[in-house]
Design a protein around this motif. Structure first.
Motif, PDB file in Angstrom:
ATOM      1  N   PRO A  36      54.395 134.103 -62.746  1.00 34.06           N
ATOM      2  CA  PRO A  36      53.093 134.774 -63.283  1.00 34.06           C
ATOM      3  C   PRO A  36      50.907 134.103 -62.677  1.00 34.06           C
ATOM      4  CG  PRO A  36      54.514 134.906 -64.754  1.00 34.06           C
ATOM      5  CD  PRO A  36      55.007 133.950 -63.783  1.00 34.06           C
ATOM      6  N   GLU A  37      51.666 133.424 -62.806  1.00 33.84           N
ATOM      7  CA  GLU A  37      50.434 132.856 -62.800  1.00 33.84           C
ATOM      8  C   GLU A  37      49.766 132.788 -61.258  1.00 33.84           C
ATOM      9  OE1 GLU A  37      46.321 130.545 -63.223  1.00 33.84           O
ATOM     10  OE2 GLU A  37      47.838 131.225 -64.514  1.00 33.84           O
ATOM     11  N   LYS A  38      51.172 132.074 -59.757  1.00 38.07           N
ATOM     12  CA  LYS A  38      50.402 132.767 -58.689  1.00 38.07           C
ATOM     13  C   LYS A  38      50.018 134.295 -58.339  1.00 38.07           C
ATOM     14  CE  LYS A  38      53.400 132.060 -54.355  1.00 38.07           C
ATOM     15  NZ  LYS A  38      54.419 132.641 -53.501  1.00 38.07           N
ATOM     16  N   ILE A  39      51.359 135.297 -59.465  1.00 44.80           N
ATOM     17  CA  ILE A  39      49.969 136.374 -58.662  1.00 44.80           C
ATOM     18  C   ILE A  39      48.656 136.150 -59.220  1.00 44.80           C
ATOM     19  CG2 ILE A  39      50.107 138.978 -59.793  1.00 44.80           C
ATOM     20  CD1 ILE A  39      53.347 138.359 -59.491  1.00 44.80           C
ATOM     21  N   ARG A  40      48.460 135.761 -60.768  1.00 45.12           N
ATOM     22  CA  ARG A  40      46.801 136.166 -61.166  1.00 45.12           C
ATOM     23  C   ARG A  40      46.139 135.388 -60.466  1.00 45.12           C
ATOM     24  NH1 ARG A  40      49.781 135.289 -66.529  1.00 45.12           N
ATOM     25  NH2 ARG A  40      49.484 132.900 -66.744  1.00 45.12           N
ATOM     26  N   LYS A  41      46.026 134.301 -59.821  1.00 42.68           N
ATOM     27  CA  LYS A  41      44.970 133.334 -58.650  1.00 42.68           C
ATOM     28  C   LYS A  41      44.614 134.359 -57.856  1.00 42.68           C
ATOM     29  CE  LYS A  41      46.645 128.663 -60.793  1.00 42.68           C
ATOM     30  NZ  LYS A  41      47.260 127.384 -59.739  1.00 42.68           N
ATOM     31  N   ARG A  42      46.056 134.986 -56.608  1.00 43.96           N
ATOM     32  CA  ARG A  42      45.978 135.532 -55.917  1.00 43.96           C
ATOM     33  C   ARG A  42      45.077 136.840 -55.740  1.00 43.96           C
ATOM     34  NH1 ARG A  42      50.962 136.560 -52.284  1.00 43.96           N
ATOM     35  NH2 ARG A  42      49.199 138.082 -50.910  1.00 43.96           N
ATOM     36  N   LEU A  43      45.125 136.896 -57.139  1.00 48.69           N
ATOM     37  CA  LEU A  43      44.509 138.464 -57.739  1.00 48.69           C
ATOM     38  C   LEU A  43      43.216 138.376 -58.533  1.00 48.69           C
ATOM     39  CD1 LEU A  43      46.640 140.846 -58.885  1.00 48.69           C
ATOM     40  CD2 LEU A  43      45.612 141.392 -57.579  1.00 48.69           C
ATOM     41  N   ARG A  44      42.486 137.506 -58.838  1.00 45.89           N
ATOM     42  CA  ARG A  44      41.729 136.474 -59.338  1.00 45.89           C
ATOM     43  C   ARG A  44      40.223 136.085 -58.130  1.00 45.89           C
ATOM     44  NH1 ARG A  44      43.495 132.765 -63.710  1.00 45.89           N
ATOM     45  NH2 ARG A  44      43.972 135.054 -65.934  1.00 45.89           N
TER      46      ARG A  44
ATOM     47  N   VAL B  68      48.270 142.929 -52.928  1.00 44.49           N
ATOM     48  CA  VAL B  68      48.685 142.945 -54.022  1.00 44.49           C
ATOM     49  C   VAL B  68      50.516 142.507 -53.330  1.00 44.49           C
ATOM     50  CG1 VAL B  68      49.856 144.597 -55.933  1.00 44.49           C
ATOM     51  CG2 VAL B  68      47.586 144.793 -54.837  1.00 44.49           C
ATOM     52  N   PRO B  69      50.076 141.449 -54.803  1.00 43.06           N
ATOM     53  CA  PRO B  69      51.679 140.059 -54.500  1.00 43.06           C
ATOM     54  C   PRO B  69      52.742 141.392 -54.423  1.00 43.06           C
ATOM     55  CG  PRO B  69      50.381 139.605 -55.757  1.00 43.06           C
ATOM     56  CD  PRO B  69      49.335 140.045 -54.903  1.00 43.06           C
ATOM     57  N   ARG B  70      54.056 140.413 -54.205  1.00 36.90           N
ATOM     58  CA  ARG B  70      54.732 141.528 -54.905  1.00 36.90           C
ATOM     59  C   ARG B  70      55.543 140.954 -56.022  1.00 36.90           C
ATOM     60  NH1 ARG B  70      60.861 138.485 -52.384  1.00 36.90           N
ATOM     61  NH2 ARG B  70      62.148 140.572 -54.012  1.00 36.90           N
ATOM     62  N   GLY B  71      55.855 141.293 -56.562  1.00 37.98           N
ATOM     63  CA  GLY B  71      55.665 141.884 -58.396  1.00 37.98           C
ATOM     64  C   GLY B  71      55.170 141.680 -59.645  1.00 37.98           C
ATOM     65  N   THR B  72      53.809 142.214 -58.197  1.00 35.08           N
ATOM     66  CA  THR B  72      53.153 142.774 -59.640  1.00 35.08           C
ATOM     67  C   THR B  72      53.234 143.949 -59.812  1.00 35.08           C
ATOM     68  OG1 THR B  72      51.429 141.665 -58.057  1.00 35.08           O
ATOM     69  CG2 THR B  72      50.748 143.353 -59.771  1.00 35.08           C
ATOM     70  N   ILE B  73      52.786 144.812 -61.523  1.00 35.63           N
ATOM     71  CA  ILE B  73      53.250 145.833 -61.995  1.00 35.63           C
ATOM     72  C   ILE B  73      52.094 146.678 -61.849  1.00 35.63           C
ATOM     73  CG2 ILE B  73      53.900 147.187 -63.558  1.00 35.63           C
ATOM     74  CD1 ILE B  73      56.205 145.738 -62.836  1.00 35.63           C
TER      75      ILE B  73
ATOM     76  N   ALA C 210      67.272 125.427 -66.400  1.00 32.02           N
ATOM     77  CA  ALA C 210      67.255 126.730 -67.206  1.00 32.02           C
ATOM     78  C   ALA C 210      65.594 126.421 -67.965  1.00 32.02           C
ATOM     79  CB  ALA C 210      68.423 126.419 -68.620  1.00 32.02           C
ATOM     80  N   LEU C 211      65.361 125.367 -68.617  1.00 33.37           N
ATOM     81  CA  LEU C 211      63.885 125.327 -68.790  1.00 33.37           C
ATOM     82  C   LEU C 211      62.468 125.801 -67.625  1.00 33.37           C
ATOM     83  CD1 LEU C 211      63.223 121.835 -71.032  1.00 33.37           C
ATOM     84  CD2 LEU C 211      63.204 124.550 -72.130  1.00 33.37           C
ATOM     85  N   PHE C 212      63.329 125.176 -66.142  1.00 37.35           N
ATOM     86  CA  PHE C 212      62.644 125.795 -64.818  1.00 37.35           C
ATOM     87  C   PHE C 212      62.165 127.321 -64.777  1.00 37.35           C
ATOM     88  CE2 PHE C 212      61.907 126.471 -60.337  1.00 37.35           C
ATOM     89  CZ  PHE C 212      60.561 125.794 -60.151  1.00 37.35           C
ATOM     90  N   CYS C 213      63.658 127.875 -64.934  1.00 39.08           N
ATOM     91  CA  CYS C 213      63.853 129.134 -64.595  1.00 39.08           C
ATOM     92  C   CYS C 213      62.842 129.566 -65.730  1.00 39.08           C
ATOM     93  CB  CYS C 213      65.439 129.253 -65.138  1.00 39.08           C
ATOM     94  SG  CYS C 213      66.017 128.720 -63.261  1.00 39.08           S
ATOM     95  N   LEU C 214      62.869 129.587 -66.894  1.00 37.70           N
ATOM     96  CA  LEU C 214      62.342 130.011 -68.015  1.00 37.70           C
ATOM     97  C   LEU C 214      60.431 130.533 -68.142  1.00 37.70           C
ATOM     98  CD1 LEU C 214      62.698 131.859 -70.757  1.00 37.70           C
ATOM     99  CD2 LEU C 214      62.677 129.156 -71.612  1.00 37.70           C
ATOM    100  N   CYS C 215      59.910 128.627 -67.466  1.00 35.91           N
ATOM    101  CA  CYS C 215      58.607 128.151 -67.345  1.00 35.91           C
ATOM    102  C   CYS C 215      58.883 129.265 -65.813  1.00 35.91           C
ATOM    103  CB  CYS C 215      58.446 126.392 -66.998  1.00 35.91           C
ATOM    104  SG  CYS C 215      57.369 126.862 -66.858  1.00 35.91           S
ATOM    105  N   ASN C 216      58.773 129.144 -64.777  1.00 30.43           N
ATOM    106  CA  ASN C 216      58.802 130.297 -63.468  1.00 30.43           C
ATOM    107  C   ASN C 216      58.445 131.623 -64.175  1.00 30.43           C
ATOM    108  OD1 ASN C 216      58.728 130.262 -60.874  1.00 30.43           O
ATOM    109  ND2 ASN C 216      60.478 131.202 -60.635  1.00 30.43           N
ATOM    110  N   ILE C 217      59.582 132.416 -65.003  1.00 29.40           N
ATOM    111  CA  ILE C 217      59.584 133.422 -65.318  1.00 29.40           C
ATOM    112  C   ILE C 217      57.839 133.933 -66.032  1.00 29.40           C
ATOM    113  CG2 ILE C 217      60.797 135.638 -66.334  1.00 29.40           C
ATOM    114  CD1 ILE C 217      62.597 134.547 -66.253  1.00 29.40           C
TER     115      ILE C 217
END
Length: 530
Positions: free
Chosen positions: A45-53, A422-427, A33-40
């Motif tokens: 989000p950090e994976k998306i941020r890194k690709r765009l940065r 733009v990676p999947r999951g980006t708003i 549960a903690l891993f899922c919460l950390c992932n969300i």
């Protein structure tokens, strides 16, 4: 007597090995549960941020739990003393963080609302690219489907992919222009009670008085939707409209809670209980309306105008939607009830304000109306097409006050916008008001009410033309725009031919975001009988 001190303790009913195994399972579940919460909240989000940065996209640095929501609140608080609501440019009032970040990071920047990475785009070529993607690739955000479910159900506005295509195919034919032609008389009939009511008010007041126009205009628009789409009068659907209005206000207040605080929506608070109660009552009323459309033998009761309701009921029995027949009916009826009348009504309200504020354009529109509609007891498509000045006024109103100010999409797969991967999951977010007030597209007078810019249509008003998006962009363009424009022309033409308007001294110009952009304190106008 019993010797309590020497009595043996009760034996455990669970063997030590079993107890250890259970504790291990609970620990593993907690870790998962903690891993899922950390992932969300962070890893995804950090994976998306890194690709765009890596591609040069900048933005404010987020925190773990709140993203940039605290900074958004800080910007609002710091700029509050500087806010001025006396102009048509209300972006600095409602979305000051967007202006600050655009100035700091450019026309494309990234920020976080706590678990959601939002790519804000205002660069014209990139906006155009957004309209090229299909709803299966760049669709409505999944979180909106949840947060707007109470108000819009699982209707056309919130679904994507094949489900969206099925729903649009089901309903779009009912809004083709050949169907709208037959609704003009219904719009006239819905406008008549307002004209009579204002005549009586003004006769009693000596020909001129202040009228708060909001509810009158909303009732017309609601009556049009009820008559034209569902074959019933406003009186029959009044309870549905009133409850949807309450839901709109309640949900717009909840939208102030972003990031982790969105969990507030799931707590058993008084507000949440009221929302659930309203949702259930609206559901029952809509299903009752659908039931009334079918007689005891299961055949449809063919009313003069309830083609949309019949289409929705028929579509509910097809296999192209992902839910139950009842959910399909309720979701799409709620979408049409709310979106079909609220956006049109609020546009008419802003239009009356702008005409009251600019008497020279009010007089030009009135001359236009009287020339075209002279001696006509009923308007028709030809007459409405000839209302050039009034059409320009409506288009300019939609530019300055688009009902839905924010356009939100989610990358459902990896996509490309401009040169940006733009990676999947980006708003992906576009602020319509920002496009409509862009001085490079519209000229140095972009903040001003100048309907003449539309004299040669949208293509002649701005360059590029896709910077004008009051009814949406690409394949998700609003299916009801023909009905909305027809209704606005009929209602405003009848009002201008009977009354003159000026701003009331009590009017406070304060646009507010309640899912649509509306006047926070109502629209009091001084109305004079001609």
């Amino acid at each position: 007597m019993f010797d309590w001190n020497t009595s043996s303790p009760p034996s455990s009913s669970m063997p030590p090995r079993m107890e250890s195994l259970l504790l291990l399972i609970l620990a593993l579940l907690l870790c998962l549960a903690l891993f899922c919460l950390c992932n969300i909240l962070w890893l995804r989000p950090e994976k998306i941020r890194k690709r765009l940065r890596r591609q040069g996209v900048k933005g404010p640095k987020p925190t773990l739990l709140d993203g940039n929501t605290k900074e958004m609140k800080r910007i609002r608080h710091e700029l509050k003393p500087m806010k001025k609501q006396d102009s048509n440019n209300y972006i600095s009032t409602l979305f000051p963080h967007i202006l600050v970040w655009k100035e700091t990071y450019g026309s494309v920047f990234l920020y976080s609302s706590g678990g959601r990475e939002i790519l804000h785009v205002s660069q014209p070529d990139m906006v155009k690219d957004i309209g090229h993607w299909t709803p299966s690739e760049l669709g409505k955000p999944n979180y909106l489907k949840k947060t707007r479910k109470a108000l819009l159900g699982g209707g056309l506005f919130t679904v994507n992919g094949d489900e969206w295509a099925y729903q649009r195919k089901t309903m779009a034919p009912e809004f083709f222009m050949d169907k709208i032609k037959g609704m003009i008389q219904l719009i006239e009939d819905a406008t008549a009670p307002l004209l009579e009511a204002w005549d009586n008010i003004l006769d009693s007041a000596g020909g001129s008085t202040e009228i708060v126009v909001d509810d009158y205009v909303r009732n017309i628009s609601a009556d049009v939707i009820a008559r034209a789409c569902f074959g019933s009068s406003f009186a029959k659907g009044e309870e549905i409209f009133c409850m949807l209005r309450k839901l709109q206000k309640a949900i717009s207040q909840q939208d102030a809670f972003v990031g982790l605080s969105a969990l507030w929506k799931h707590l058993p608070t008084k507000s949440n209980r009221e929302i659930r109660n309203l949702v259930e009552r609206v559901r029952l009323l809509i299903l009752e309306l659908a039931k009334d459309n079918v007689n005891e033998n299961g055949a449809e009761n063919v009313a003069t105008h309830n083609g949309l309701l019949r289409a929705i009921i028929k579509g509910s029995h097809g296999g192209g939607h992902g839910g139950t027949a009842e959910d399909f009916i309720v979701g799409n009826c709620k979408t049409i009830y709310f979106a079909g009348h609220e956006s049109t009504a609020v546009t008419a309200i802003w239009c009356l304000m702008l005409l009251a504020k600019h008497p020279e354009w009010q007089e030009r529109a009135r001359v236009d109306v009287l020339e075209v509609c002279h001696a006509r007891s009923t308007l028709d498509v030809d007459a409405l097409h000839r209302l050039k000045i009034l059409t320009m006024v409506i288009q300019e109103t939609l530019r300055l006050y688009p009902p839905a100010s924010l356009m939100m999409r989610e990358a459902l797969t990896d996509i490309k916008i401009g040169d940006l991967d733009v990676p999947r999951g980006t708003i992906v977010q576009v602020t319509r008001s920002m496009l409509h007030l862009d001085k490079e597209a519209w000229g140095p007078d972009a903040d001003e009410f100048r309907p003449g810019r539309f004299a040669n249509g949208v293509a002649g008003a701005c360059k590029p033309a896709h910077m004008y998006t009051p009814f949406g962009l690409g394949s998700r363009t609003c299916i009801g725009q023909n009905l909305a424009m027809t209704e606005l022309k009929v209602v405003l033409a009848r009002l201008l031919s009977r009354f003159a308007f000026s701003l009331s001294p009590t009017y406070r110009h304060a646009p507010v975001f309640r899912l649509t952009i509306e006047p926070e304190f109502g629209m009091p106008l001084v109305v004079k009988k001609l």
